[in-house]
Motif scaffolding. Sequence first.
Motif, PDB file in Angstrom:
ATOM      1  N   LEU A 198      66.626  38.488  43.688  1.00 59.78           N
ATOM      2  CA  LEU A 198      68.387  39.619  43.709  1.00 59.78           C
ATOM      3  C   LEU A 198      68.469  40.773  42.753  1.00 59.78           C
ATOM      4  O   LEU A 198      69.280  41.559  42.990  1.00 59.78           O
ATOM      5  CB  LEU A 198      69.156  38.170  41.953  1.00 59.78           C
ATOM      6  N   VAL A 199      67.132  41.152  42.723  1.00 56.84           N
ATOM      7  CA  VAL A 199      67.259  43.074  42.719  1.00 56.84           C
ATOM      8  C   VAL A 199      66.298  43.157  43.149  1.00 56.84           C
ATOM      9  O   VAL A 199      66.078  44.841  43.326  1.00 56.84           O
ATOM     10  CB  VAL A 199      66.487  43.142  41.167  1.00 56.84           C
ATOM     11  N   THR A 200      65.520  43.270  44.167  1.00 58.27           N
ATOM     12  CA  THR A 200      64.805  44.232  45.616  1.00 58.27           C
ATOM     13  C   THR A 200      65.790  45.080  46.752  1.00 58.27           C
ATOM     14  O   THR A 200      65.977  43.882  46.937  1.00 58.27           O
ATOM     15  CB  THR A 200      63.753  43.042  46.202  1.00 58.27           C
ATOM     16  N   PRO A 201      65.345  46.038  46.257  1.00 57.56           N
ATOM     17  CA  PRO A 201      66.713  46.974  46.600  1.00 57.56           C
ATOM     18  C   PRO A 201      65.890  46.884  48.373  1.00 57.56           C
ATOM     19  O   PRO A 201      64.932  46.514  49.025  1.00 57.56           O
ATOM     20  CB  PRO A 201      65.910  47.950  46.065  1.00 57.56           C
ATOM     21  N   LYS A 202      67.057  47.174  49.446  1.00 60.62           N
ATOM     22  CA  LYS A 202      67.035  47.170  51.196  1.00 60.62           C
ATOM     23  C   LYS A 202      66.410  46.376  51.564  1.00 60.62           C
ATOM     24  O   LYS A 202      65.455  47.098  52.535  1.00 60.62           O
ATOM     25  CB  LYS A 202      65.904  48.752  50.662  1.00 60.62           C
ATOM     26  N   THR A 203      66.271  44.998  51.153  1.00 63.77           N
ATOM     27  CA  THR A 203      65.638  43.912  51.936  1.00 63.77           C
ATOM     28  C   THR A 203      66.588  42.968  52.323  1.00 63.77           C
ATOM     29  O   THR A 203      66.333  42.298  53.406  1.00 63.77           O
ATOM     30  CB  THR A 203      65.016  43.156  50.679  1.00 63.77           C
ATOM     31  N   GLY A 204      67.978  43.016  51.975  1.00 67.76           N
ATOM     32  CA  GLY A 204      69.249  42.092  51.708  1.00 67.76           C
ATOM     33  C   GLY A 204      69.157  40.755  51.329  1.00 67.76           C
ATOM     34  O   GLY A 204      70.515  40.025  51.483  1.00 67.76           O
ATOM     35  N   TRP A 205      67.938  40.725  50.458  1.00 68.11           N
ATOM     36  CA  TRP A 205      68.029  39.315  49.793  1.00 68.11           C
ATOM     37  C   TRP A 205      69.178  39.538  48.843  1.00 68.11           C
ATOM     38  O   TRP A 205      69.713  38.025  48.690  1.00 68.11           O
ATOM     39  CB  TRP A 205      66.983  39.113  49.082  1.00 68.11           C
TER      40      TRP A 205
END
Length: 474
Positions: free
Chosen positions: A328-335
């Motif tokens: 929920l908080v990993t940027p620039k992954t689209g997850w």
Amino acid sequence: MTPAGFTVAFAALFWGLGGAIWLLMRRRYTHRQIPQFFMDLLGFPVELAQSLFGRAGVPYALLLPNMLIFGFFTFLPMILNFYVSFTGGASISLFDRPWVGWEKYADIFNCENFLSPKSCSNPGYNFWTGMFNTLWFVLIQVPILCVAALITALVVNQNIKGRGFWRAMFFYPVMLSPVVIANIWNWVLHRKGALNASIGEARDAMTGLAGLSGFDMVATVIFAVILLIVSERSLRSNDGPSASWTAVFGALIAMLVYWSQPLSLLGLPGSGWLGLVMAAGLYWAVSTEQSFARMAIIGAGILAVIMLLMIQFDAVFSFGRYRPINWLVTPKTGWPFFWLVFVFCWSHMGFYMLILLAGLQAIPRDLYEAAKMDATKPFRAFYRITLPLVMPTLTVVLVLSLIRSFQIFDEVYLLTGGGPGRETFMVVQNIYEVAFSNDHPDYGQAAAGSILMAIVIAVFTFFQLWLTRRQSDL
């Protein structure tokens, strides 16, 4: 006594005492007619409305209280919100807010390039970032939600075991509070959550198996047997290949193409897309009853055998050490965006499934029996009978899901808070923060944003209604 209590007491007194006097002045009752008197007292408002407005005016008189409540709590706030969008200041009192005209709207539209929110003023940047994220969310989520709800309604409409149980299970998330839903999925998706733990254990187990001697040969034999069974099921019918089994066969072909990477022999990328194209082509040939469909499945089976011999399954299933992902908080992954779409569909699908289920049950069974007598395939029966007759209900579902998707706030605010960065920042969250979260609330700016959002929703809704009606006319 509170104003609400006084109103209820006055209404009860008027209904009981006033109704009794009105009835006793017009009719005579004996002691045996006491039950009839109380029944007439229950119908007193209807008789009073009929005597005052006539028989034709009774429906409007009965609608009047509801319309007053609806107007006071819906139309009046809409009008006041429109007025507030032309005022400034931080006071919540309408009389203390100075008139500023179109200033709040000008702040939002103060951009060099509307497609680049970074070129806007601060209010415009926040609004257009939220609007573009919301539009992207709607364009992805609404089709997925409607298709998933329709497929689920088709399944639970069949004569399957535990049909009532499955209907209740799919509808159950609708009854949960957004706070409960957010807490459940936070527990699943955080770095040390259930999803990472399950993936890690599964990867470790598969890596251990892949390290065993003979694993590659055993995996090849297992996949060959599965392909043989699925292809035989696809070709079993004398009337033509089965569309459902062809879909399973196509999914296996797509996996084998991805694992074998045949285009890499030519130095080209994109084997994954090639597998998806092959699977879609097979399903299209079977579902549209092309003459070459059976030969296409046989040819794909031969290619699958060749690809099986090319794959090193011990390398495919050797995943190595798993590093947990903070979904929920990993940027620039689209997850984060993906999981918002997934959670929203999971929590709302049951409601739309129920609406579509009612539409499916309204279709006469005689049409399906006639189609069965004509040896019509299930896919053709769905395309020619089910889809056209359920289209009015599907239109309602499309409009409702479109409006609800634009209004998404709870799930975003509780799961990601609009982050990471501004990747999941939606327009309703922008309106909320401008009006209630800032140290200096700007109710005029928030009202202007809500008016613009309402216009966008109206445009999308009318366009969708026009498109569906045009298709139904064709």
